[in-house]
Write a protein that holds these residues in place. Sequence first.
Motif, PDB file in Angstrom:
ATOM      1  N   ALA A   2       0.850  -1.198   0.000  1.00 40.22           N
ATOM      2  CA  ALA A   2       0.000   0.000   0.000  1.00 40.22           C
ATOM      3  C   ALA A   2       0.885   1.247   0.000  1.00 40.22           C
ATOM      4  CB  ALA A   2      -0.889  -0.015   1.242  1.00 40.22           C
ATOM      5  N   PRO A   3       0.414   2.432  -0.330  1.00 41.60           N
ATOM      6  CA  PRO A   3      -0.968   2.734  -0.686  1.00 41.60           C
ATOM      7  C   PRO A   3      -1.415   2.097  -1.995  1.00 41.60           C
ATOM      8  CG  PRO A   3       0.439   4.613  -1.090  1.00 41.60           C
ATOM      9  CD  PRO A   3       1.264   3.609  -0.379  1.00 41.60           C
ATOM     10  N   LEU A   4      -2.688   1.716  -2.026  1.00 42.94           N
ATOM     11  CA  LEU A   4      -3.249   1.129  -3.229  1.00 42.94           C
ATOM     12  C   LEU A   4      -3.490   2.247  -4.229  1.00 42.94           C
ATOM     13  CD1 LEU A   4      -5.799  -1.046  -1.294  1.00 42.94           C
ATOM     14  CD2 LEU A   4      -3.462  -1.612  -1.906  1.00 42.94           C
ATOM     15  N   PHE A   6      -5.869   3.338  -6.735  1.00 39.75           N
ATOM     16  CA  PHE A   6      -7.143   3.275  -7.432  1.00 39.75           C
ATOM     17  C   PHE A   6      -7.171   4.351  -8.495  1.00 39.75           C
ATOM     18  CE2 PHE A   6      -8.255   1.641  -3.183  1.00 39.75           C
ATOM     19  CZ  PHE A   6      -8.778   0.414  -3.565  1.00 39.75           C
ATOM     20  N   PHE A  11     -11.625   4.966  -7.532  1.00 35.68           N
ATOM     21  CA  PHE A  11     -10.950   6.055  -6.825  1.00 35.68           C
ATOM     22  C   PHE A  11     -11.977   7.038  -6.270  1.00 35.68           C
ATOM     23  CE2 PHE A  11      -9.297  10.413  -7.044  1.00 35.68           C
ATOM     24  CZ  PHE A  11      -8.245  10.314  -6.152  1.00 35.68           C
ATOM     25  N   ILE A  12     -12.959   7.377  -7.100  1.00 33.98           N
ATOM     26  CA  ILE A  12     -13.991   8.317  -6.667  1.00 33.98           C
ATOM     27  C   ILE A  12     -14.793   7.726  -5.509  1.00 33.98           C
ATOM     28  CG2 ILE A  12     -16.153   9.418  -7.380  1.00 33.98           C
ATOM     29  CD1 ILE A  12     -14.835   9.804 -10.131  1.00 33.98           C
ATOM     30  N   VAL A  14     -13.868   5.401  -3.343  1.00 35.18           N
ATOM     31  CA  VAL A  14     -13.048   5.346  -2.126  1.00 35.18           C
ATOM     32  C   VAL A  14     -12.989   6.729  -1.475  1.00 35.18           C
ATOM     33  CG1 VAL A  14     -10.669   5.161  -1.318  1.00 35.18           C
ATOM     34  CG2 VAL A  14     -11.656   3.347  -2.713  1.00 35.18           C
ATOM     35  N   THR A  15     -12.793   7.773  -2.303  1.00 38.55           N
ATOM     36  CA  THR A  15     -12.699   9.125  -1.756  1.00 38.55           C
ATOM     37  C   THR A  15     -14.030   9.557  -1.142  1.00 38.55           C
ATOM     38  OG1 THR A  15     -11.186   9.569  -3.559  1.00 38.55           O
ATOM     39  CG2 THR A  15     -11.890  11.446  -2.262  1.00 38.55           C
ATOM     40  N   LEU A  16     -15.118   9.242  -1.827  1.00 39.39           N
ATOM     41  CA  LEU A  16     -16.441   9.576  -1.289  1.00 39.39           C
ATOM     42  C   LEU A  16     -16.657   8.876   0.052  1.00 39.39           C
ATOM     43  CD1 LEU A  16     -18.928   9.451  -4.313  1.00 39.39           C
ATOM     44  CD2 LEU A  16     -18.553  11.366  -2.771  1.00 39.39           C
TER      45      LEU A  16
ATOM     46  N   TYR B  28      -4.942   7.347   4.101  1.00 36.52           N
ATOM     47  CA  TYR B  28      -3.551   7.211   3.665  1.00 36.52           C
ATOM     48  C   TYR B  28      -3.312   5.845   3.045  1.00 36.52           C
ATOM     49  CZ  TYR B  28      -1.453  11.501   5.421  1.00 36.52           C
ATOM     50  OH  TYR B  28      -1.083  12.806   5.586  1.00 36.52           O
ATOM     51  N   TYR B  29      -3.889   4.803   3.668  1.00 38.21           N
ATOM     52  CA  TYR B  29      -3.632   3.444   3.203  1.00 38.21           C
ATOM     53  C   TYR B  29      -4.227   3.223   1.817  1.00 38.21           C
ATOM     54  CZ  TYR B  29      -3.027  -1.605   3.414  1.00 38.21           C
ATOM     55  OH  TYR B  29      -2.633  -2.884   3.156  1.00 38.21           O
ATOM     56  N   LEU B  30      -5.438   3.732   1.603  1.00 36.92           N
ATOM     57  CA  LEU B  30      -6.139   3.455   0.358  1.00 36.92           C
ATOM     58  C   LEU B  30      -5.727   4.402  -0.763  1.00 36.92           C
ATOM     59  CD1 LEU B  30      -9.689   2.725   1.779  1.00 36.92           C
ATOM     60  CD2 LEU B  30      -8.029   1.075   0.923  1.00 36.92           C
ATOM     61  N   SER B  31      -5.527   5.698  -0.438  1.00 41.05           N
ATOM     62  CA  SER B  31      -5.235   6.613  -1.541  1.00 41.05           C
ATOM     63  C   SER B  31      -3.922   7.369  -1.366  1.00 41.05           C
ATOM     64  CB  SER B  31      -6.396   7.588  -1.749  1.00 41.05           C
ATOM     65  OG  SER B  31      -7.035   7.872  -0.536  1.00 41.05           O
ATOM     66  N   GLY B  32      -3.166   7.077  -0.327  1.00 35.82           N
ATOM     67  CA  GLY B  32      -1.844   7.690  -0.202  1.00 35.82           C
ATOM     68  C   GLY B  32      -1.866   9.139   0.240  1.00 35.82           C
ATOM     69  N   ARG B  77      -9.740  15.177  -6.348  1.00 34.22           N
ATOM     70  CA  ARG B  77     -10.034  14.324  -5.208  1.00 34.22           C
ATOM     71  C   ARG B  77     -10.765  15.079  -4.095  1.00 34.22           C
ATOM     72  NH1 ARG B  77      -6.960  13.237  -0.567  1.00 34.22           N
ATOM     73  NH2 ARG B  77      -7.537  11.264   0.352  1.00 34.22           N
ATOM     74  N   TRP B  80     -14.566  15.420  -4.308  1.00 33.43           N
ATOM     75  CA  TRP B  80     -15.296  14.209  -3.924  1.00 33.43           C
ATOM     76  C   TRP B  80     -15.319  14.065  -2.411  1.00 33.43           C
ATOM     77  CZ3 TRP B  80     -18.219  12.639  -7.569  1.00 33.43           C
ATOM     78  CH2 TRP B  80     -17.810  12.762  -8.893  1.00 33.43           C
ATOM     79  N   MET B  81     -14.194  14.405  -1.791  1.00 35.08           N
ATOM     80  CA  MET B  81     -14.156  14.321  -0.333  1.00 35.08           C
ATOM     81  C   MET B  81     -15.161  15.298   0.277  1.00 35.08           C
ATOM     82  SD  MET B  81     -11.291  13.865   2.448  1.00 35.08           S
ATOM     83  CE  MET B  81     -10.793  12.552   1.492  1.00 35.08           C
ATOM     84  N   GLY B  84     -18.509  13.857   0.150  1.00 32.54           N
ATOM     85  CA  GLY B  84     -18.618  12.795   1.148  1.00 32.54           C
ATOM     86  C   GLY B  84     -18.828  13.361   2.538  1.00 32.54           C
TER      87      GLY B  84
END
Lengths: 409, 174
Positions: A2-4, A6, A11-12, A14-16, B28-32, B77, B80-81, B84
Motif C-alpha cells: 500500500a498505498p493502493l 485506485f 478512486f472516486i 473510495v474518496t467519497l 492514507y492506506y487506500l489513496s496515499g 479528489r 469528492w471528499m 462525502g
Amino acid sequence: MAPLHFTGIPFILVTLATGFCFGLVLERSGFGNARNLAAQFYLYDMRVLKVMFTAIVTAMLLIFAAAATGLLDFGALEVPTTYLGPAIVGGLLLGVGFILGGYCPGTSLVSMSTLKIDGTIFVLGVMFGLFLFGHTVTEFWNFWNLSGAYGRWTLNELVGIDAGWAVLGVAVMAIGAFWFVERVEKYFRRGEPQPPLSRRTVWWRRLAVAGALGIAVVTLAIGQPTTDRKIAWQAQELDAQLDSRKIHLDPAEVLGMMHNNQIDLVLADMRSEAEYNLFHLVDAQRVTLPELDHDWARRLSDEAVVVVMSNDEQAAERAWKRLAVQRVNAYVLAGGINRWLDLYRANTANIPGPDHPAAGEDVLRHRFETALGDRVAVAKPDPKHVPAREFQPKLKLRKAVRPAGGGCG
Amino acid sequence: MSQERAASPLWNPYAGGVALGIVLFLSYYLSGAGLGGSGGVARVATFAVDQVASQQVDRNPYLARMAGGDANPLNHRMVWMLLGVIVGGFVSGLLAGRLRVETIKGPAVGTRLRWALAFLGGGFMGYGAGIARGCTSGQALSGGAVLAVGSWAFMMMVFAGAYLLAYPLRRLWN
C-alpha cells in the motif's frame, strides 16, 4: 504494498467513502456545533484537543507500524510540504478565524450539512476568504513559495532520529496533554456536579494508554525499513522489471536526453573514482551506494530522470534497485560505459539494442593513456556527427506529484 | 430544550478521536493522501469565479493552477471528499436527531451579529488556509499524523492564535 492505487470510478468511490466517514465522525464528535468547538478555548470542555490529538496519535501509530512491517510504503504517502513562514502566518489567521467564527473549514461543512445557518454562512465566508487569497497572493508570491520552504520534512528528520522515536515521543506527549487537560477541565468546571469516573472508564483508559505505548515501542524496536529491507520486500517486482529490460536505455537515447534541455536529467556514475577520472560522460556525477541510501535522492526534483551507469550493467542495476524503492524515476544505461565507448569511440558495427544485456563483469574494456574525465568529444558527442542509430525508446516521464497548494491537500 | 434532550448523545471524545484516526489511516492506506476540508471549498469557489470571469482566473497564477484554460477545478479528489463530508454529516445528524435549522451562538450575541461574525471568521479561515496550504484537516490533522514539520508548526500557531484572542473576545461565546 500500500498505498493502493485506485483510478477512475473506484478512486472516486473510495474518496467519497472516506469523506463520508470523515463527516460522520466529525458530527458524532460534536464538531458540527460551534459551541462545542469554542469551548476548547474557554477551557471547560477540551473536546477539540482530545479528539484531534487522539486521531493524530491513532493514525500515526497505525501508519508507522504499517511502514515498519512493510504493509505501507511511507515514501509514497503525500506528506504536506513544509513552508514554515506561511504555516505560521496562516496558522495564526486560522486561530483568529476560529474564535470569531467558531468553526474550521471541515467542521463548518458538517455544520452546514446539519442545517445550521451559522455554519452555512461560515462556509460562504471561507469561500470568500479563499477567493480573496487567490487575488492577493501575487502580492506576496515569494513569501508564499520560498519562506522556510523545506520540502518534504518530518519531525524525526528535524531531530535526526529514527521515526520510531518521534512516534513514541508524540504518543507520550499526547498522553501527558490528555492528563493535563482533564485537570484543567475539572478546575474550570468547579461548582458543577462531577460524577466520579466509572471503573470501566478507568479500565478502558489504562488499556488505551498501554496499547498506544505498546504499539509505539514495537514500532521503534522493528525500526523503519532500510533500503535493504525495502529491496528484499520488493525483490520479485524489481527483478521482473530488470529482466523485462524496460528500464534500460540505449546509449543513443541517453545522448538525445543529454541534448534535450527540457528534461531534468541526472547522470549517476557508479564506478570507482579512478575509472571516473579516466573517462565519464559530461555532467555525470560519481555516486556511491552509501550516498544513494543516505539522502541523495531527496535533493532531486519531482521531475528528475536519473540514468545510472557502470562499466557494464551489474553495479548500475544494484544502484537502480536502491533508487527504485525510493520512487525515483531511474534508468540504467544499457551496456554501460563500455557499450557507449564501443559505439561512439571505437565506432564498432552491429552494436546490439537496449534489450540485449551486457555480458561483461563490469570491467572497463577501453584503454585511456591519461585521465581525460569529460574533456573529450565522446563524453558528449554532437548528435549531428554520429552515425544514425535505430533503437527502441524506453524513457517514460512521470507527471510531477505536487501538493495542490492552497486549501487542504 | 426537550428536542435537544431527544438527540442521541455525542461520542466520548477519545472514542471519536480513535475513530477519526482510523479513518485518517484508511485514507492514507487506500489513496496515499490524508483528509481535507478547504481544498474542496477552494475548488468550488474557483469554479464559481471561473463561470463569471474566466479570463481573470487564467491570468491569476494561483487560480490558473486549478482552473486555467479548459481545466475543470471540480475534477479533483478534494471535491469528492467535500461531497462525502457533507453527506456523512447529514446522515449522522439525521440519525442522531441533530438535523435542525438553527443558529449556534453564544448566549450574549444576537443572531445578526453571529451571522456577521461567522462570515468574518470564515473569511479569516479561508485566507489563512490559502496561505498555509491547508486547514485544520489537511494540514494539522493529516500532516500531524505523518509528522510533517510544517504541519506541527501550523497546529501550534492555530492554538496560539485562538488562545490569544479567546479572552478578549470571551463575550462572544460565554
